[in-house]
Design a protein around this motif. Structure first.
Motif, PDB file in Angstrom:
ATOM      1  N   PRO A 103      50.507  41.753  47.228  1.00 35.58           N
ATOM      2  CA  PRO A 103      49.198  42.409  47.162  1.00 35.58           C
ATOM      3  C   PRO A 103      48.976  43.015  45.771  1.00 35.58           C
ATOM      4  N   GLU A 104      47.884  42.654  45.144  1.00 40.29           N
ATOM      5  CA  GLU A 104      47.558  43.195  43.819  1.00 40.29           C
ATOM      6  C   GLU A 104      46.158  43.802  43.886  1.00 40.29           C
ATOM      7  N   ASN A 105      46.098  45.067  44.241  1.00 39.11           N
ATOM      8  CA  ASN A 105      44.809  45.740  44.380  1.00 39.11           C
ATOM      9  C   ASN A 105      44.459  46.413  43.062  1.00 39.11           C
ATOM     10  N   SER A 106      43.986  45.622  42.119  1.00 36.92           N
ATOM     11  CA  SER A 106      43.749  46.172  40.789  1.00 36.92           C
ATOM     12  C   SER A 106      42.758  45.308  40.034  1.00 36.92           C
ATOM     13  N   ARG A 110      48.081  45.382  33.919  1.00 36.17           N
ATOM     14  CA  ARG A 110      49.303  46.182  33.979  1.00 36.17           C
ATOM     15  C   ARG A 110      49.899  46.197  35.385  1.00 36.17           C
ATOM     16  N   CYS A 111      49.084  45.869  36.383  1.00 37.99           N
ATOM     17  CA  CYS A 111      49.522  45.916  37.782  1.00 37.99           C
ATOM     18  C   CYS A 111      49.956  44.546  38.279  1.00 37.99           C
ATOM     19  N   ALA A 112      49.933  43.526  37.435  1.00 37.12           N
ATOM     20  CA  ALA A 112      50.291  42.175  37.862  1.00 37.12           C
ATOM     21  C   ALA A 112      51.757  42.123  38.291  1.00 37.12           C
ATOM     22  N   PRO A 113      52.080  41.280  39.284  1.00 33.74           N
ATOM     23  CA  PRO A 113      53.475  41.217  39.744  1.00 33.74           C
ATOM     24  C   PRO A 113      54.464  40.808  38.670  1.00 33.74           C
ATOM     25  N   SER A 114      54.040  40.015  37.690  1.00 31.21           N
ATOM     26  CA  SER A 114      54.977  39.645  36.627  1.00 31.21           C
ATOM     27  C   SER A 114      55.426  40.856  35.825  1.00 31.21           C
ATOM     28  N   LEU A 157      40.013  40.620  41.079  1.00 31.10           N
ATOM     29  CA  LEU A 157      40.232  41.016  42.462  1.00 31.10           C
ATOM     30  C   LEU A 157      39.170  40.396  43.374  1.00 31.10           C
ATOM     31  N   PHE A 158      39.616  39.806  44.481  1.00 30.40           N
ATOM     32  CA  PHE A 158      38.751  39.179  45.477  1.00 30.40           C
ATOM     33  C   PHE A 158      37.868  38.077  44.889  1.00 30.40           C
ATOM     34  N   ILE A 242      35.713  51.482  45.416  1.00 32.53           N
ATOM     35  CA  ILE A 242      35.356  51.387  43.997  1.00 32.53           C
ATOM     36  C   ILE A 242      35.978  50.143  43.371  1.00 32.53           C
ATOM     37  N   LEU A 243      37.209  49.833  43.740  1.00 35.77           N
ATOM     38  CA  LEU A 243      37.843  48.605  43.251  1.00 35.77           C
ATOM     39  C   LEU A 243      37.026  47.379  43.645  1.00 35.77           C
ATOM     40  N   ILE A 244      36.609  47.326  44.903  1.00 37.93           N
ATOM     41  CA  ILE A 244      35.825  46.178  45.360  1.00 37.93           C
ATOM     42  C   ILE A 244      34.499  46.104  44.614  1.00 37.93           C
ATOM     43  N   LEU A 245      33.805  47.231  44.494  1.00 35.72           N
ATOM     44  CA  LEU A 245      32.522  47.254  43.799  1.00 35.72           C
ATOM     45  C   LEU A 245      32.657  46.767  42.364  1.00 35.72           C
ATOM     46  N   LEU A 246      33.591  47.351  41.618  1.00 32.93           N
ATOM     47  CA  LEU A 246      33.730  46.986  40.202  1.00 32.93           C
ATOM     48  C   LEU A 246      34.230  45.551  40.051  1.00 32.93           C
TER      49      LEU A 246
END
Length: 394
Positions: A103-106, A110-114, A157-158, A242-246
């Protein structure tokens, strides 16, 4: 014995700040920079490799990161990175490959799994910590594990098509990398939870048209994001909305959703690529509602928001691989009604699936409680046990 120890070390290591501090973020790391001739390479082509110590620690698992070409939802070539993990467990015949979507909710690389898997500095390390036991279990079983940065270099995201293609081309890259010891004969399974399930199912839906050479023997997915507007409404007042909106405003410019943002919303959108890990957002926008960023009331019900979400909803195509799906009936983040509707859609389209309405409470509860069932389902597929056609819903 060493692999069992490694499985326990994975989650424990995530609390060690020394292991998290040394690696540069993707924006400062030349490994993530796309080559000038990116467009001339086929999808899945490996364009660079490096070995990594998992989480920056001497865990006895062979680990590489591969740069590879893929194509985003706007048909632009892009460079993604995948992490390939291979355990020191002998395997007779082609080694199974688990494509594991963290799951990458970003909206921030910087939040990528790698980044997190190599021990990079990341304020959202708890995301990997939740998955480390299940990755460790897959390695204990002797499977190779492929963990791709499916959101891509813009952290979309999404974005269903970008995510699905990123997964498929990550598998292609891993399969063409000889040191990993996997190839076209290796059976492939896919696994993901929450936003990782979103990418997993999009890859499964797109496989036939985009990557017919990548065949899944089975797909397991849980906590599946469905009905994005309702999910955002449920999360309103928290960082998830906010993540979904942006994310949708940035990913879907044709929807004109960004035109409905006020000054504060536009500032947040401009900053999204450098300060939008989930943990960042929780600190920065605590108790902020979507309409605080909008020039119109009830933005989540506005046609522009719904138009941005619509092309990214699951269910447009029937997966042609056996599915094992699960979702808590008390999921507080993603309403179970959307999951039930998706299951009904897949069944009506002729999919082969087992769907669990889980009694484990909450979103995180089902992630922990149902994962072993999902892994066992894939183990049966890797062993060649056939899945009976049709739908089993319980």
């Amino acid at each position: 014995m060493t692999l069992t120890l490694a499985m326990f070390m994975l989650p424990a290591a995530l609390t060690m700040p020394v292991a998290q501090a040394a690696e540069p973020p993707p924006g400062d790391d030349p490994f993530y920079a796309a080559p000038a001739d990116l467009a001339s390479h086929p999808n899945g082509a490996v364009l660079g490799t490096r070995t990594i110590p998992v989480l920056g620690l001497p865990i006895p698992v062979a680990a590489w990161q591969l740069r590879y070409r893929t194509t985003d939802s706007e048909e632009h070539p892009q460079l993604d990175v995948t992490t390939v993990l291979v355990p020191p467990v002998p395997w007779s015949g082609p080694r199974p490959v688990l494509s594991y979507q963290v799951p990458e909710n970003s909206l921030d690389t910087r939040c990528a799994p790698s980044v997190t898997l190599r021990g990079g500095s990341d304020t959202d390390m708890t995301r990997i910590m939740q998955d480390a036991p299940f990755i460790g279990e897959a390695l204990r079983r002797g499977w190779a594990v492929v963990v791709s940065d499916y959101e891509g270099p813009q952290s979309r995201l999404f974005d269903g098509v970008t995510s699905g293609r990123g997964v498929l081309d990550g598998i292609r890259a891993a399969r063409s990398f000889p040191p990993a010891g996997i190839d076209a004969a290796s059976p492939i399974g896919a696994f993901g939870y929450s936003s990782g399930a979103f990418a997993t199912l999009w890859a499964t839906q797109l496989r036939r048209e985009y990557a017919p050479d990548v065949r899944f023997v089975g797909t397991s997915a849980g906590g599946i994001p469905t009905d994005i507007p309702t999910m955002a409404q449920l999360a309103d007042g928290a960082e998830g909305a906010i993540l979904i909106l942006l994310g949708l405003a940035r990913n879907e410019p044709a929807s004109r959703l960004a035109d409905l943002l006020n000054d504060e919303g536009r500032r947040a959108l401009r900053a999204a690529g450098t300060s939008s890990c989930g943990a960042d957002m929780a600190q920065k926008y605590s108790d902020i509602h979507v309409d605080d960023f909008a020039t119109v009331p009830n933005l989540l019900a506005h046609p522009a928001f719904r138009n941005a979400a619509r092309p990214n909803e699951l269910g447009r195509t029937t997966p042609d691989t056996p599915l094992y799906l699960y979702h808590s009936v008390t999921d507080e983040k993603i309403p179970v009604a959307g999951y039930t509707a998706l299951v009904d859609t897949y069944c009506a389209q002729g999919a082969t699936l087992t769907a669990i309405h889980s009694l484990f409470p909450t979103h995180i509860g089902a992630a922990a409680g149902e994962a072993l069932g999902g892994l066992n389902f894939l183990a049966d597929r890797f062993a060649g046990t056939p899945q009976s056609p049709g739908c089993v819903v319980r």
